[in-house]
Design a protein around this motif. Structure first.
Motif, short mmCIF file in Angstrom:
data_model
loop_
_atom_site.label_atom_id
_atom_site.label_comp_id
_atom_site.label_asym_id
_atom_site.label_seq_id
_atom_site.Cartn_x
_atom_site.Cartn_y
_atom_site.Cartn_z
N ALA A 1 -27.83 -18.48 -9.83
CA ALA A 1 -27.30 -17.56 -10.84
C ALA A 1 -26.76 -16.28 -10.20
N LEU A 2 -27.50 -15.73 -9.24
CA LEU A 2 -27.06 -14.50 -8.58
C LEU A 2 -25.75 -14.71 -7.83
N HIS A 3 -25.63 -15.84 -7.17
CA HIS A 3 -24.39 -16.11 -6.43
C HIS A 3 -23.20 -16.31 -7.36
N LEU A 4 -23.45 -16.95 -8.51
CA LEU A 4 -22.36 -17.15 -9.47
C LEU A 4 -21.89 -15.81 -10.05
N VAL A 5 -22.84 -14.96 -10.41
CA VAL A 5 -22.49 -13.64 -10.94
C VAL A 5 -21.77 -12.82 -9.87
N GLY A 6 -22.28 -12.88 -8.64
CA GLY A 6 -21.65 -12.15 -7.55
C GLY A 6 -20.23 -12.62 -7.30
N ALA A 7 -20.01 -13.93 -7.35
CA ALA A 7 -18.67 -14.48 -7.13
C ALA A 7 -17.71 -14.01 -8.22
N LEU A 8 -18.17 -14.00 -9.48
CA LEU A 8 -17.33 -13.51 -10.58
C LEU A 8 -16.97 -12.04 -10.38
N CYS A 9 -17.97 -11.24 -10.00
CA CYS A 9 -17.72 -9.81 -9.78
C CYS A 9 -16.71 -9.60 -8.65
N MET A 10 -16.84 -10.37 -7.58
CA MET A 10 -15.91 -10.22 -6.46
C MET A 10 -14.49 -10.64 -6.84
N GLY A 11 -14.36 -11.74 -7.59
CA GLY A 11 -13.03 -12.19 -7.98
C GLY A 11 -12.32 -11.20 -8.86
N VAL A 12 -13.03 -10.70 -9.88
CA VAL A 12 -12.44 -9.72 -10.79
C VAL A 12 -12.24 -8.39 -10.08
N GLY A 13 -13.26 -7.93 -9.38
CA GLY A 13 -13.20 -6.64 -8.71
C GLY A 13 -12.19 -6.57 -7.59
N GLY A 14 -12.11 -7.65 -6.79
CA GLY A 14 -11.19 -7.65 -5.67
C GLY A 14 -9.73 -7.55 -6.09
N TYR B 1 0.82 -1.21 0.00
CA TYR B 1 0.00 0.00 0.00
C TYR B 1 0.85 1.26 0.00
N TYR B 2 2.15 1.13 0.29
CA TYR B 2 3.03 2.29 0.34
C TYR B 2 3.56 2.54 -1.07
N SER B 3 2.83 3.35 -1.81
CA SER B 3 3.21 3.62 -3.18
C SER B 3 2.76 5.02 -3.56
N GLY B 4 3.55 5.67 -4.36
CA GLY B 4 3.18 6.99 -4.82
C GLY B 4 2.27 6.94 -6.04
N ARG B 5 2.03 5.74 -6.56
CA ARG B 5 1.17 5.59 -7.74
C ARG B 5 -0.24 5.24 -7.29
N VAL B 6 -1.13 6.17 -7.37
CA VAL B 6 -2.52 5.97 -6.94
C VAL B 6 -3.34 5.50 -8.14
N ILE B 7 -3.68 4.21 -8.16
CA ILE B 7 -4.46 3.65 -9.27
C ILE B 7 -5.95 3.87 -8.98
N TRP B 8 -6.37 5.11 -9.09
CA TRP B 8 -7.71 5.49 -8.66
C TRP B 8 -8.81 4.85 -9.50
N LEU B 9 -8.57 4.70 -10.80
CA LEU B 9 -9.61 4.11 -11.65
C LEU B 9 -9.77 2.62 -11.36
N SER B 10 -8.66 1.93 -11.14
CA SER B 10 -8.73 0.51 -10.76
C SER B 10 -9.48 0.35 -9.45
N ALA B 11 -9.18 1.25 -8.51
CA ALA B 11 -9.84 1.19 -7.20
C ALA B 11 -11.34 1.44 -7.33
N LEU B 12 -11.72 2.41 -8.18
CA LEU B 12 -13.13 2.73 -8.36
C LEU B 12 -13.88 1.59 -9.05
N VAL B 13 -13.35 1.14 -10.19
CA VAL B 13 -14.02 0.10 -10.96
C VAL B 13 -14.02 -1.23 -10.20
N GLY B 14 -12.84 -1.61 -9.71
CA GLY B 14 -12.74 -2.87 -8.98
C GLY B 14 -13.54 -2.86 -7.70
N GLY B 15 -13.47 -1.75 -6.96
CA GLY B 15 -14.23 -1.67 -5.71
C GLY B 15 -15.73 -1.74 -5.94
N ALA B 16 -16.22 -1.03 -6.96
CA ALA B 16 -17.65 -1.06 -7.26
C ALA B 16 -18.10 -2.46 -7.68
#
Length: 371
Positions: free
Chosen positions: A311-324, A81-96
């Protein structure tokens, strides 16, 4: 230190990580500690108790991290986490994506592991799908997509917390002193705010969750940053943090470790695949939750309610894996471990996770209204 002693220390670090994670799983199962549940309580009932528990854990983690840094026990510059490079778009898209997915999958990565320990077979399915999606986003097809898109958008800043850096420069303080003042001060304020809630004051479990979960994050920082730190490897003569996947100091996080756990299980006979802290953490949370479920007689087998639920759990799991992976962490990895360092990227990811969860609840409400 010779090779034999190094291997022995490596094993000790793994057992320590397992023990800390087991405590996390035990406490989370007993207290129903859950970020998605905290947001759900606010949206559906206006109850902030579980959110205050989570905020208290965040404050304890901040105090512990910056306190150990001030004592010289750990080096805060040696975290991912100690980095001067703030990947804000990755954080926004992945977090959402992660926040949206955890609502569909009935909980975040840590909650998935806790529910497995309590007998949830559908959470076991979520684990495999989430781990697969996370691995693909680390090294597979979605990793290429991530690298060529959101990861290329960043803001360059001075490494460390910009607030403490600014305060130190303004007052002429050493960076370590400024970080302690800022991190410790914010941590105390978060704990005080959490403690003011009536639901927290009246609940032993709320205090256990806030202090206990925060303490496990601090303990894991100590395990990797002090116990597992070797200043000079006997073969490479370079400093090394034992058993970590990143080669740096780590604390609790659960998205990428799910991928590492699957990789370790699938290629177990490969001598190059050694158990790491992340794999031990995944096993520890499940074990701790299982112990409490059996001890409290709440262990129950649970399956999917139907096709749509599956189906909802499968989609949710995919979103969490990619987003996380895209956001470099989950509700624990960014929301507790990352935020404890005052990382700007972690703060952005945390806000995006909460926003994504809100969207997930709105989506579920829309599905109900259609019926």
């Amino acid at each position: 230190m010779d090779i034999a002693a190094l291997h022995a220390l490596h094993t000790t670090v793994l057992w320590a990580a397992f023990a800390v994670s087991a405590v996390f799983g035990f406490i989370a199962h007993r207290t129903h500690f859950c970020t998605m549940g905290a947001v759900s309580d606010i949206v559906n009932m206006g109850d902030w108790t579980r959110m205050r528990m989570w905020v208290m854990a965040m404050g304890v983690a901040m105090l512990g991290f910056h306190g150990m840094a001030a004592l010289g026990w750990i080096d805060p510059t040696q975290t991912i986490y100690y980095s001067g490079r703030v990947i804000w778009l990755s954080a926004l898209v992945g977090g959402a994506l992660f926040g949206f997915g955890m609502v569909l999958a009935s909980g975040c990565g840590s909650k998935t592991l806790v529910r497995i320990g309590g007998g949830s077979l559908k959470s076991l399915v979520v684990f495999f799908v989430m781990g697969f999606a996370a691995y693909a986003t680390l090294r597979g097809i979605t990793a290429v997509l991530r690298d060529r898109t959101v990861d290329r958008v960043a803001v360059e800043m001075q490494p460390g917390s910009p607030v403490s850096t600014w305060l130190g420069a303004a007052l002429g303080w050493e960076p370590a002193t400024a970080a302690l003042v800022v991190g410790g001060g914010i941590g105390v304020l978060l704990i005080l705010w959490a403690a003011l809630g009536e639901g927290v004051r009246r609940s032993v479990d709320a205090w256990l969750a806030g202090i206990g979960i925060g303490a496990t994050v601090v303990a894991m920082w100590w395990v990797t940053g002090r116990l597992g730190f070797v200043p000079e490897h006997p073969e490479t003569l370079e400093p090394v943090f034992l058993a970590t996947n990143s080669g740096r100091m780590e604390s609790l996080t659960f998205t990428a470790p799910m991928a590492y756990a699957l990789d370790w299980l699938i290629y177990y006979s490969d001598a190059n695949k050694v158990m790491t802290l992340g794999v031990a953490s995944v096993a520890g949370v499940v074990a701790g939750a299982f112990v409490h479920a059996v001890w409290s007689r709440t262990f129950r087998w649970e399956g999917f309610a139907g096709t749509r639920d599956t189906a909802l759990h499968l989609v949710g799991a995919l979103c969490m894996g990619v987003g996380g992976v895209t956001a470099m962490g989950c509700t624990v990895g960014q929301g507790l471990s990352g935020v404890s360092t005052l990382s700007v990227t972690s703060l952005i990811a945390l806000a995006a996770i909460i926003a994504g969860a809100w969207l997930g609840f709105r989506f579920q409400l829309w599905l109900l209204e259609r019926e």
